[in-house]
Design a protein around this motif. Structure first.
Motif, PDB file in Angstrom:
ATOM      1  N   HIS A 157     -12.753   6.419   6.146  1.00 65.77           N
ATOM      2  CA  HIS A 157     -13.580   5.521   6.948  1.00 65.77           C
ATOM      3  C   HIS A 157     -13.283   4.042   6.683  1.00 65.77           C
ATOM      4  O   HIS A 157     -13.830   3.168   7.360  1.00 65.77           O
ATOM      5  CB  HIS A 157     -15.059   5.801   6.682  1.00 65.77           C
ATOM      6  CG  HIS A 157     -15.460   7.218   6.978  1.00 65.77           C
ATOM      7  ND1 HIS A 157     -15.489   7.738   8.255  1.00 65.77           N
ATOM      8  CD2 HIS A 157     -15.814   8.244   6.153  1.00 65.77           C
ATOM      9  CE1 HIS A 157     -15.855   9.002   8.207  1.00 65.77           C
ATOM     10  NE2 HIS A 157     -16.060   9.338   6.950  1.00 65.77           N
ATOM     11  N   SER A 158     -12.411   3.783   5.722  1.00 66.41           N
ATOM     12  CA  SER A 158     -12.053   2.399   5.430  1.00 66.41           C
ATOM     13  C   SER A 158     -11.006   1.899   6.412  1.00 66.41           C
ATOM     14  O   SER A 158     -10.022   2.595   6.696  1.00 66.41           O
ATOM     15  CB  SER A 158     -11.505   2.300   4.002  1.00 66.41           C
ATOM     16  OG  SER A 158     -10.918   1.026   3.783  1.00 66.41           O
ATOM     17  N   ASP A 159     -11.203   0.696   6.920  1.00 67.06           N
ATOM     18  CA  ASP A 159     -10.222   0.104   7.831  1.00 67.06           C
ATOM     19  C   ASP A 159      -8.883  -0.126   7.151  1.00 67.06           C
ATOM     20  O   ASP A 159      -7.854  -0.251   7.820  1.00 67.06           O
ATOM     21  CB  ASP A 159     -10.742  -1.225   8.384  1.00 67.06           C
ATOM     22  CG  ASP A 159     -11.921  -1.043   9.327  1.00 67.06           C
ATOM     23  OD1 ASP A 159     -12.094   0.086   9.849  1.00 67.06           O
ATOM     24  OD2 ASP A 159     -12.685  -2.014   9.528  1.00 67.06           O
ATOM     25  N   GLU A 160      -8.885  -0.191   5.829  1.00 67.94           N
ATOM     26  CA  GLU A 160      -7.661  -0.477   5.083  1.00 67.94           C
ATOM     27  C   GLU A 160      -6.909   0.786   4.663  1.00 67.94           C
ATOM     28  O   GLU A 160      -5.853   0.698   4.025  1.00 67.94           O
ATOM     29  CB  GLU A 160      -8.000  -1.313   3.848  1.00 67.94           C
ATOM     30  CG  GLU A 160      -8.604  -2.675   4.192  1.00 67.94           C
ATOM     31  CD  GLU A 160      -8.980  -3.471   2.970  1.00 67.94           C
ATOM     32  OE1 GLU A 160      -8.880  -2.919   1.851  1.00 67.94           O
ATOM     33  OE2 GLU A 160      -9.380  -4.641   3.124  1.00 67.94           O
ATOM     34  N   PHE A 161      -7.445   1.959   5.014  1.00 68.68           N
ATOM     35  CA  PHE A 161      -6.809   3.218   4.626  1.00 68.68           C
ATOM     36  C   PHE A 161      -6.025   3.759   5.811  1.00 68.68           C
ATOM     37  O   PHE A 161      -6.551   3.924   6.907  1.00 68.68           O
ATOM     38  CB  PHE A 161      -7.860   4.227   4.165  1.00 68.68           C
ATOM     39  CG  PHE A 161      -7.286   5.409   3.423  1.00 68.68           C
ATOM     40  CD1 PHE A 161      -7.087   5.347   2.056  1.00 68.68           C
ATOM     41  CD2 PHE A 161      -6.940   6.570   4.104  1.00 68.68           C
ATOM     42  CE1 PHE A 161      -6.563   6.436   1.363  1.00 68.68           C
ATOM     43  CE2 PHE A 161      -6.417   7.653   3.427  1.00 68.68           C
ATOM     44  CZ  PHE A 161      -6.226   7.594   2.053  1.00 68.68           C
ATOM     45  N   PHE A 162      -4.748   4.068   5.590  1.00 66.11           N
ATOM     46  CA  PHE A 162      -3.846   4.518   6.646  1.00 66.11           C
ATOM     47  C   PHE A 162      -4.016   6.019   6.881  1.00 66.11           C
ATOM     48  O   PHE A 162      -3.992   6.813   5.943  1.00 66.11           O
ATOM     49  CB  PHE A 162      -2.401   4.230   6.229  1.00 66.11           C
ATOM     50  CG  PHE A 162      -1.364   4.522   7.275  1.00 66.11           C
ATOM     51  CD1 PHE A 162      -0.925   3.531   8.121  1.00 66.11           C
ATOM     52  CD2 PHE A 162      -0.807   5.786   7.389  1.00 66.11           C
ATOM     53  CE1 PHE A 162       0.042   3.791   9.085  1.00 66.11           C
ATOM     54  CE2 PHE A 162       0.161   6.061   8.335  1.00 66.11           C
ATOM     55  CZ  PHE A 162       0.596   5.064   9.191  1.00 66.11           C
ATOM     56  N   VAL A 163      -4.190   6.407   8.128  1.00 62.17           N
ATOM     57  CA  VAL A 163      -4.223   7.827   8.513  1.00 62.17           C
ATOM     58  C   VAL A 163      -3.283   7.984   9.695  1.00 62.17           C
ATOM     59  O   VAL A 163      -3.587   7.536  10.812  1.00 62.17           O
ATOM     60  CB  VAL A 163      -5.640   8.288   8.889  1.00 62.17           C
ATOM     61  CG1 VAL A 163      -5.623   9.766   9.312  1.00 62.17           C
ATOM     62  CG2 VAL A 163      -6.613   8.086   7.737  1.00 62.17           C
ATOM     63  N   GLY A 164      -2.124   8.584   9.463  1.00 61.26           N
ATOM     64  CA  GLY A 164      -1.122   8.694  10.516  1.00 61.26           C
ATOM     65  C   GLY A 164      -0.564  10.090  10.644  1.00 61.26           C
ATOM     66  O   GLY A 164      -0.726  10.937   9.762  1.00 61.26           O
ATOM     67  N   ASN A 165       0.118  10.337  11.759  1.00 61.83           N
ATOM     68  CA  ASN A 165       0.797  11.613  11.984  1.00 61.83           C
ATOM     69  C   ASN A 165       2.039  11.376  12.827  1.00 61.83           C
ATOM     70  O   ASN A 165       1.985  10.681  13.841  1.00 61.83           O
ATOM     71  CB  ASN A 165      -0.126  12.602  12.696  1.00 61.83           C
ATOM     72  CG  ASN A 165       0.563  13.937  12.962  1.00 61.83           C
ATOM     73  OD1 ASN A 165       1.295  14.451  12.120  1.00 61.83           O
ATOM     74  ND2 ASN A 165       0.352  14.494  14.137  1.00 61.83           N
ATOM     75  N   GLU A 172      -7.252   9.696  -3.686  1.00 60.80           N
ATOM     76  CA  GLU A 172      -7.508   9.345  -5.080  1.00 60.80           C
ATOM     77  C   GLU A 172      -6.595   8.242  -5.594  1.00 60.80           C
ATOM     78  O   GLU A 172      -7.052   7.310  -6.278  1.00 60.80           O
ATOM     79  CB  GLU A 172      -7.329  10.597  -5.946  1.00 60.80           C
ATOM     80  CG  GLU A 172      -7.572  10.369  -7.435  1.00 60.80           C
ATOM     81  CD  GLU A 172      -7.321  11.616  -8.258  1.00 60.80           C
ATOM     82  OE1 GLU A 172      -7.112  11.485  -9.483  1.00 60.80           O
ATOM     83  OE2 GLU A 172      -7.325  12.725  -7.685  1.00 60.80           O
ATOM     84  N   ILE A 173      -5.295   8.304  -5.274  1.00 63.72           N
ATOM     85  CA  ILE A 173      -4.339   7.366  -5.872  1.00 63.72           C
ATOM     86  C   ILE A 173      -3.597   6.515  -4.853  1.00 63.72           C
ATOM     87  O   ILE A 173      -2.849   5.620  -5.245  1.00 63.72           O
ATOM     88  CB  ILE A 173      -3.302   8.100  -6.747  1.00 63.72           C
ATOM     89  CG1 ILE A 173      -2.371   8.957  -5.885  1.00 63.72           C
ATOM     90  CG2 ILE A 173      -3.987   8.940  -7.811  1.00 63.72           C
ATOM     91  CD1 ILE A 173      -1.188   9.531  -6.652  1.00 63.72           C
ATOM     92  N   GLY A 174      -3.809   6.767  -3.559  1.00 66.02           N
ATOM     93  CA  GLY A 174      -3.047   6.063  -2.540  1.00 66.02           C
ATOM     94  C   GLY A 174      -3.899   5.189  -1.645  1.00 66.02           C
ATOM     95  O   GLY A 174      -5.114   5.068  -1.824  1.00 66.02           O
ATOM     96  N   SER A 175      -3.219   4.614  -0.650  1.00 65.76           N
ATOM     97  CA  SER A 175      -3.890   3.778   0.354  1.00 65.76           C
ATOM     98  C   SER A 175      -3.744   4.373   1.743  1.00 65.76           C
ATOM     99  O   SER A 175      -3.927   3.679   2.746  1.00 65.76           O
ATOM    100  CB  SER A 175      -3.299   2.363   0.348  1.00 65.76           C
ATOM    101  OG  SER A 175      -3.513   1.733  -0.894  1.00 65.76           O
ATOM    102  N   GLY A 176      -3.379   5.658   1.779  1.00 64.87           N
ATOM    103  CA  GLY A 176      -3.236   6.303   3.065  1.00 64.87           C
ATOM    104  C   GLY A 176      -2.606   7.665   2.935  1.00 64.87           C
ATOM    105  O   GLY A 176      -2.129   8.065   1.872  1.00 64.87           O
ATOM    106  N   PRO A 184       0.844  -1.197   0.000  1.00 67.00           N
ATOM    107  CA  PRO A 184       0.000   0.000   0.000  1.00 67.00           C
ATOM    108  C   PRO A 184       0.879   1.247   0.000  1.00 67.00           C
ATOM    109  O   PRO A 184       1.878   1.316   0.718  1.00 67.00           O
ATOM    110  CB  PRO A 184      -0.792  -0.117   1.305  1.00 67.00           C
ATOM    111  CG  PRO A 184      -0.693  -1.544   1.712  1.00 67.00           C
ATOM    112  CD  PRO A 184       0.614  -2.042   1.186  1.00 67.00           C
ATOM    113  N   ILE A 185       0.513   2.223  -0.811  1.00 66.37           N
ATOM    114  CA  ILE A 185       1.293   3.454  -0.932  1.00 66.37           C
ATOM    115  C   ILE A 185       0.588   4.566  -0.168  1.00 66.37           C
ATOM    116  O   ILE A 185      -0.604   4.821  -0.355  1.00 66.37           O
ATOM    117  CB  ILE A 185       1.484   3.843  -2.406  1.00 66.37           C
ATOM    118  CG1 ILE A 185       2.344   2.781  -3.111  1.00 66.37           C
ATOM    119  CG2 ILE A 185       2.128   5.218  -2.530  1.00 66.37           C
ATOM    120  CD1 ILE A 185       2.524   3.015  -4.600  1.00 66.37           C
TER     121      ILE A 185
END
Length: 300
Positions: free
Chosen positions: A175-183, A148-152, A132-133
């Motif tokens: 809201h997708s469990d598979e989408f990375f949201v980090g800081n 649009e083009i990534g996974s997080g 995942p990018i």
């Protein structure tokens, strides 16, 4: 207790010990290991794949201008397969001073990132499935591109008071469990809260010097602080710059204080919509190893 992830860098002469630390981070139940751009984060991730078994890990961030996209696709596919799908590839454009130091002439960040990802995806037909990018984001347009083009999307030094607004630009992807949201969050654990603030101000001074970061923090509501910082930088006034970096602003962009205060701060980041708070440890009394020990003790 919701566990954060840890930022881990390999320093010359201590690379083997860094891998021991990676295994310890996994053993202690942290939620991930993410490697900043200093050194070679992709090489470190390749080694982490060998010394861990379950923990997610990745780059945060591999600058795109440092490596050809076909070359990176080959290595990323290798680590993705080797790790059983635990690897996340964070990429970004990095900052102007780095470009100038290395003699890099970047193009337009949005189109360069989009072209880079497209080249990697094309190369994957030969080299194998990509991880995942994740795109390094700061303001709205890059955040929207990540959806649009990534996974997080991964931020660094984001402001907690405005983070929900930043995440809203991801739309339904957030809201997708598979989408990375980090800081990436500069973190100092010290019972002397004022000492921790001093240390974090030193960490963020370089970012405040960057126009794109000042504009981001203005957007997040810190207009007076960033205007004052800009004037202090123009005047070469270090004391005025420290005054511009107010406690309120610093408390939203970093974590510092006692172990309990930092744990509460991590939970506040989860509550703000950050799925993966990534602690970037530093210490008032030592280097990375001391800082990591303090984080381990705080989350034991």
């Amino acid at each position: 207790m919701n566990m954060p992830a840890i930022s881990l860098a390999a320093v010359r002469g201590r690379r083997e010990h860094t891998l021991d630390i990676a295994a310890e981070i996994e053993r202690r139940g942290f939620s991930g290991i993410y490697c900043p751009s200093m050194g070679d984060p992709v090489a470190l991730c390749q080694s982490i794949a060998h010394v861990t078994n379950e923990i997610p890990f990745g780059t945060a961030v591999q600058p795109i201008y440092f490596r050809n996209p076909v070359d990176l696709a080959s290595t990323a596919a290798f680590i993705h397969e080797l790790s059983g799908g635990r690897f996340w590839l964070g990429i970004g454009v990095t900052h102007g001073p780095v470009h100038r130091r290395l003699g890099i002439s970047p193009g337009k960040p949005l189109s360069d990132i989009a072209d880079y990802v497209a080249s990697m995806e094309s190369a994957a037909r030969q080299h194998g499935e990509l991880p995942p990018i994740v795109l390094a984001a700061l303001r709205q347009r890059m955040t929207e591109l990540a959806a649009e083009i990534g996974s997080g999307a991964v931020w660094a030094n984001a402001s907690r008071n405005d983070f929900a607004n930043s995440v809203s630009h991801l739309g339904q992807a957030a809201h997708s469990d598979e989408f990375f949201v980090g800081n990436m969050i500069p973190t100092v654990i010290d019972e002397d809260r004022a000492a921790g603030a001093v240390r974090n101000r030193k960490t963020l001074a370089g970012y405040v010097a960057l126009e794109n970061y000042r504009n981001y923090w203005r957007q997040a509501g810190w207009i007076e602080e960033m205007n004052a910082a800009e004037q202090a930088i123009a005047d070469g006034d270090a004391e005025a710059l420290n005054r511009a970096m107010t406690d309120d602003w610093l408390s939203n962009a970093t974590l510092y204080g006692s172990a309990g205060e930092v744990r509460d701060g991590v939970q506040a980041w989860f509550d703000a919509g950050c799925k993966t708070p990534i602690l970037v440890p530093s210490s008032t009394s030592g280097g990375q190893l001391k800082a990591l020990e303090e984080v381990f003790d705080a989350f034991a």
